[in-house]
Scaffold this active site. Sequence first.
Site, PDB file in Angstrom:
ATOM      1  N   SER A 125       0.835  -1.201   0.000  1.00  0.00           N
ATOM      2  CA  SER A 125       0.000   0.000   0.000  1.00  0.00           C
ATOM      3  C   SER A 125       0.868   1.250   0.000  1.00  0.00           C
ATOM      4  CB  SER A 125      -0.849  -0.031   1.267  1.00  0.00           C
ATOM      5  OG  SER A 125      -1.433   1.219   1.516  1.00  0.00           O
ATOM      6  N   TYR A 149      -1.925  -0.848  11.003  1.00  0.00           N
ATOM      7  CA  TYR A 149      -2.165  -1.396   9.663  1.00  0.00           C
ATOM      8  C   TYR A 149      -0.940  -1.165   8.769  1.00  0.00           C
ATOM      9  CZ  TYR A 149      -3.607  -1.587   4.803  1.00  0.00           C
ATOM     10  OH  TYR A 149      -3.635  -1.855   3.454  1.00  0.00           O
ATOM     11  N   LYS A 153       2.003  -3.785   7.030  1.00  0.00           N
ATOM     12  CA  LYS A 153       2.442  -3.854   5.623  1.00  0.00           C
ATOM     13  C   LYS A 153       3.965  -3.697   5.534  1.00  0.00           C
ATOM     14  CE  LYS A 153      -1.496  -4.425   3.549  1.00  0.00           C
ATOM     15  NZ  LYS A 153      -1.811  -5.692   2.887  1.00  0.00           N
TER      16      LYS A 153
HETATM   17  P1  NAD Z   1     -11.097  -6.775   1.269  1.00  0.00           P
HETATM   18  O1  NAD Z   1     -11.331  -6.737   2.729  1.00  0.00           O
HETATM   19  O2  NAD Z   1     -12.249  -6.541   0.361  1.00  0.00           O
HETATM   20  O3  NAD Z   1     -10.412  -8.169   0.866  1.00  0.00           O
HETATM   21  C1  NAD Z   1      -9.571  -8.901   1.724  1.00  0.00           C
HETATM   22  C2  NAD Z   1     -10.075 -10.325   1.767  1.00  0.00           C
HETATM   23  O4  NAD Z   1      -9.218 -11.088   2.629  1.00  0.00           O
HETATM   24  C3  NAD Z   1     -11.502 -10.425   2.348  1.00  0.00           C
HETATM   25  O5  NAD Z   1     -12.291 -11.198   1.471  1.00  0.00           O
HETATM   26  C4  NAD Z   1     -11.305 -11.127   3.688  1.00  0.00           C
HETATM   27  O6  NAD Z   1     -12.405 -11.950   4.026  1.00  0.00           O
HETATM   28  C5  NAD Z   1     -10.027 -11.922   3.445  1.00  0.00           C
HETATM   29  N1  NAD Z   1      -9.240 -12.214   4.662  1.00  0.00           N
HETATM   30  C6  NAD Z   1      -8.868 -11.356   5.641  1.00  0.00           C
HETATM   31  N2  NAD Z   1      -8.109 -11.988   6.565  1.00  0.00           N
HETATM   32  C7  NAD Z   1      -8.000 -13.275   6.135  1.00  0.00           C
HETATM   33  C8  NAD Z   1      -7.336 -14.415   6.647  1.00  0.00           C
HETATM   34  N3  NAD Z   1      -6.639 -14.367   7.787  1.00  0.00           N
HETATM   35  N4  NAD Z   1      -7.434 -15.573   5.952  1.00  0.00           N
HETATM   36  C9  NAD Z   1      -8.148 -15.656   4.795  1.00  0.00           C
HETATM   37  N5  NAD Z   1      -8.794 -14.608   4.277  1.00  0.00           N
HETATM   38  C10 NAD Z   1      -8.715 -13.426   4.928  1.00  0.00           C
HETATM   39  O7  NAD Z   1      -9.924  -5.726   0.942  1.00  0.00           O
HETATM   40  P2  NAD Z   1      -9.349  -5.237  -0.441  1.00  0.00           P
HETATM   41  O8  NAD Z   1      -9.658  -3.791  -0.565  1.00  0.00           O
HETATM   42  O9  NAD Z   1      -9.726  -6.149  -1.530  1.00  0.00           O
HETATM   43  O10 NAD Z   1      -7.794  -5.332  -0.135  1.00  0.00           O
HETATM   44  C11 NAD Z   1      -7.029  -6.457  -0.501  1.00  0.00           C
HETATM   45  C12 NAD Z   1      -5.595  -6.252  -0.055  1.00  0.00           C
HETATM   46  O11 NAD Z   1      -5.098  -5.053  -0.623  1.00  0.00           O
HETATM   47  C13 NAD Z   1      -5.435  -6.108   1.466  1.00  0.00           C
HETATM   48  O12 NAD Z   1      -4.257  -6.786   1.841  1.00  0.00           O
HETATM   49  C14 NAD Z   1      -5.284  -4.623   1.663  1.00  0.00           C
HETATM   50  O13 NAD Z   1      -4.511  -4.316   2.803  1.00  0.00           O
HETATM   51  C15 NAD Z   1      -4.555  -4.221   0.388  1.00  0.00           C
HETATM   52  N6  NAD Z   1      -4.773  -2.817   0.034  1.00  0.00           N
HETATM   53  C16 NAD Z   1      -6.047  -2.333  -0.078  1.00  0.00           C
HETATM   54  C17 NAD Z   1      -6.252  -1.001  -0.379  1.00  0.00           C
HETATM   55  C18 NAD Z   1      -7.641  -0.421  -0.440  1.00  0.00           C
HETATM   56  O14 NAD Z   1      -7.794   0.786  -0.251  1.00  0.00           O
HETATM   57  N7  NAD Z   1      -8.667  -1.212  -0.735  1.00  0.00           N
HETATM   58  C19 NAD Z   1      -5.149  -0.159  -0.593  1.00  0.00           C
HETATM   59  C20 NAD Z   1      -3.867  -0.695  -0.488  1.00  0.00           C
HETATM   60  C21 NAD Z   1      -3.694  -2.029  -0.179  1.00  0.00           C
HETATM   61  C1  WQD Z   2      -9.359   9.812   0.740  1.00  0.00           C
HETATM   62  C2  WQD Z   2      -9.572  11.308   0.971  1.00  0.00           C
HETATM   63  C3  WQD Z   2      -9.915  11.879   3.286  1.00  0.00           C
HETATM   64  C4  WQD Z   2     -13.721   9.731   3.708  1.00  0.00           C
HETATM   65  C5  WQD Z   2      -6.784   4.884   3.116  1.00  0.00           C
HETATM   66  C6  WQD Z   2      -5.738   4.169   3.923  1.00  0.00           C
HETATM   67  C7  WQD Z   2      -4.619   3.699   3.030  1.00  0.00           C
HETATM   68  C8  WQD Z   2      -5.148   2.895   1.853  1.00  0.00           C
HETATM   69  C9  WQD Z   2      -6.288   3.577   1.162  1.00  0.00           C
HETATM   70  C10 WQD Z   2      -5.032   0.559   2.334  1.00  0.00           C
HETATM   71  C11 WQD Z   2      -8.836  11.840   2.201  1.00  0.00           C
HETATM   72  C12 WQD Z   2     -11.162  12.168   2.482  1.00  0.00           C
HETATM   73  C13 WQD Z   2     -12.549  10.276   3.212  1.00  0.00           C
HETATM   74  C14 WQD Z   2     -14.776  10.603   4.075  1.00  0.00           C
HETATM   75  C15 WQD Z   2     -13.429  12.473   3.400  1.00  0.00           C
HETATM   76  N1  WQD Z   2      -5.685   1.641   2.248  1.00  0.00           N
HETATM   77  N2  WQD Z   2     -12.406  11.615   3.052  1.00  0.00           N
HETATM   78  N3  WQD Z   2     -14.596  11.946   3.892  1.00  0.00           N
HETATM   79  O1  WQD Z   2      -7.043   8.016   3.649  1.00  0.00           O
HETATM   80  O2  WQD Z   2      -6.053   8.122   1.325  1.00  0.00           O
HETATM   81  O3  WQD Z   2      -6.177   5.991   2.474  1.00  0.00           O
HETATM   82  O4  WQD Z   2      -7.264   3.992   2.107  1.00  0.00           O
HETATM   83  O5  WQD Z   2      -3.858   0.373   2.243  1.00  0.00           O
HETATM   84  O6  WQD Z   2      -3.768   2.954   3.819  1.00  0.00           O
HETATM   85  O7  WQD Z   2      -5.218   5.066   4.899  1.00  0.00           O
HETATM   86  O8  WQD Z   2      -8.272   7.024   1.652  1.00  0.00           O
HETATM   87  O9  WQD Z   2     -10.618   6.999   0.902  1.00  0.00           O
HETATM   88  O10 WQD Z   2     -10.124   7.122   3.380  1.00  0.00           O
HETATM   89  O11 WQD Z   2      -9.653   9.104   1.948  1.00  0.00           O
HETATM   90  O12 WQD Z   2     -13.317  13.684   3.256  1.00  0.00           O
HETATM   91  O13 WQD Z   2     -15.837  10.166   4.553  1.00  0.00           O
HETATM   92  O14 WQD Z   2     -10.970  11.537   1.246  1.00  0.00           O
HETATM   93  O15 WQD Z   2      -9.694  12.846   4.266  1.00  0.00           O
HETATM   94  O16 WQD Z   2      -8.413  13.143   1.894  1.00  0.00           O
HETATM   95  P1  WQD Z   2      -6.856   7.402   2.333  1.00  0.00           P
HETATM   96  P2  WQD Z   2      -9.739   7.492   1.997  1.00  0.00           P
END
Ligand code: NAD
Ligand code: WQD
Length: 338
Positions: A125, A149, A153
Site C-alpha cells: 500500500s 495497519y 504492511k
Molecule cells: P477486502 O477486505 O475486500 O479483501 C480482503 C479479503 O481477505 C476479504 O475477502 C477477507 O475476508 C479476506 N481475509 C482477511 N483476513 C483473512 C485471513 N486471515 N485468511 C483468509 N482470508 C482473509 O480488501 P481489499 O480492498 O480487496 O484489499 C485487498 C488487499 O489489498 C489487502 O491486503 C489490503 O490491505 C490491500 N490494500 C487495499 C487497499 C484499499 O484501499 N482497498 C489499498 C492498499 C492495499
Molecule cells: C481519501 C480522501 C480523506 C472519507 C486509506 C488508507 C490507506 C489505503 C487507502 C489501504 C482523504 C477524504 C474520506 C470521508 C473524506 N488503504 N475523506 N470523507 O485516507 O487516502 O487511504 O485507504 O492500504 O492505507 O489510509 O483514503 O478513501 O479514506 O480518503 O473527506 O468520509 O478523502 O480525508 O483526503 P486514504 P480514503
Amino acid sequence: MKKVLVTGGAGYIGSHTVVTLMERGYHAIIVDNLDNSNAEVLNRINSIVGTKPDFIEGDVRDADVLDRVFSSYEIDGVIHFAGLKAVGESVEKPMRYYSNNVEGSISLLKAMDRHDCRKLVFSSSSTVYGDPVRVPITEDFPLSATNPYGQSKLMIETILRDLANANSQWQFTLLRYFNPVGAHASGLIGEDPNGIPNNLMPYIAQVAVGRLNKLNVFGDDYPTEDGTGVRDYIHVMDLADAHMQALLHFKPDHGCRAYNIGTGNGYSVLQMLQAFEKASGKDVPYSIEARRSGDIAESYANCELSKQEIDWVARRDLDQIMKDQWNWQSNNPNGYKD
Ligand code: NAD
Ligand code: WQD
C-alpha cells in the site's frame, strides 16, 4: 493452464483480479475466510466469466488448509490479498492486524516453502510512504508507518525482502496500491464494505443511493488547490491488470521488487464529489468537517518503474471510474446483500 492461489480472492480487489485471471485463461484458486466478504461474489464471477472459481473457505493462518490446497493443486504462483485494512480499527485492535496480516503472511510463506512454490505478488500500500516529503512519490522514498495497519504492511515487506536476500529461489513483487476505486464494468462485482465505509468513494456512492445522509469532508484547510485532501485514485480493473503483469514478469534474478500502482494524477475530495455527481446525475450533499486524525494533505504516485519493468500503465480515467462506481452501486444499493 497456470494455477494461481489467490488469498483473499473473495474481497474487493481479489474478486476483480480473479475475473481478469480467469478471462486470461488462468486457473484461480481462492482461499478466503469471508471475514470481510460474501460468498455471493463467487456467483457473480460465474455470471461474468462463465465458470465459478475454485473456492476454499479458510484462514491463511491455518497450515492444514494451506497444505491441503498446495497438495491438491500444483500452484505456480500466489497473489496474497488476504488481510485486514481498516486503519482506525487497527489502532483499536492492533493484535487483530498483526495476527491476520503478519502471522497470516508468515503462515503462507511457510506453506509455500514446504510445497516448493516461491513466486508471490503481495498487496502492499502507499501507506508505507507515511507522510511523504513531496509528490509524486517514487519507490525509493523513505518508508514509515503511522498506524498498526501500515506497520503490518511494512513488516511484511521487510520479511519478503529478507527472504529474497537469503534465498534467490524466492521471487516477490510488492504492488503498492494508491487508492483503489471503481468496479467491474458489468456492475456485478464491486466494493461492499461492512458497516459505514471508511473510504471516500464507497461513502459518496452510499450517500447517492440514500444509505447515508451526507458526505463529511475531512478538512478544507490543507495546502492543496481547494484545501481538501488529494489522492491518486486507481480503477480496480487497472489494478487487476497490474497483478496479471506482475505474474508475467517474474524472472530468475527477480529477488524482491516494489512498484507503485497508481495513475500519477491527484484529485481532491471536492473534485471526486463533482465527478461522481456528473456521472450519476445525483446530488451528493456534503459538509466541511474537521481534519481526520492521521490524514495527509497529498499523495500521488510516479509510476514510471511499473511501466518500465512490468509493462503496466493505468488506462481508465476518472469518468470511467465514476461510471463504473455508479453502475455497481445503483444496481446493488445494498451490495451483495441485494
Ligand atoms: P477486502 O477486505 O475486500 O479483501 C480482503 C479479503 O481477505 C476479504 O475477502 C477477507 O475476508 C479476506 N481475509 C482477511 N483476513 C483473512 C485471513 N486471515 N485468511 C483468509 N482470508 C482473509 O480488501 P481489499 O480492498 O480487496 O484489499 C485487498 C488487499 O489489498 C489487502 O491486503 C489490503 O490491505 C490491500 N490494500 C487495499 C487497499 C484499499 O484501499 N482497498 C489499498 C492498499 C492495499
Ligand atoms: C481519501 C480522501 C480523506 C472519507 C486509506 C488508507 C490507506 C489505503 C487507502 C489501504 C482523504 C477524504 C474520506 C470521508 C473524506 N488503504 N475523506 N470523507 O485516507 O487516502 O487511504 O485507504 O492500504 O492505507 O489510509 O483514503 O478513501 O479514506 O480518503 O473527506 O468520509 O478523502 O480525508 O483526503 P486514504 P480514503
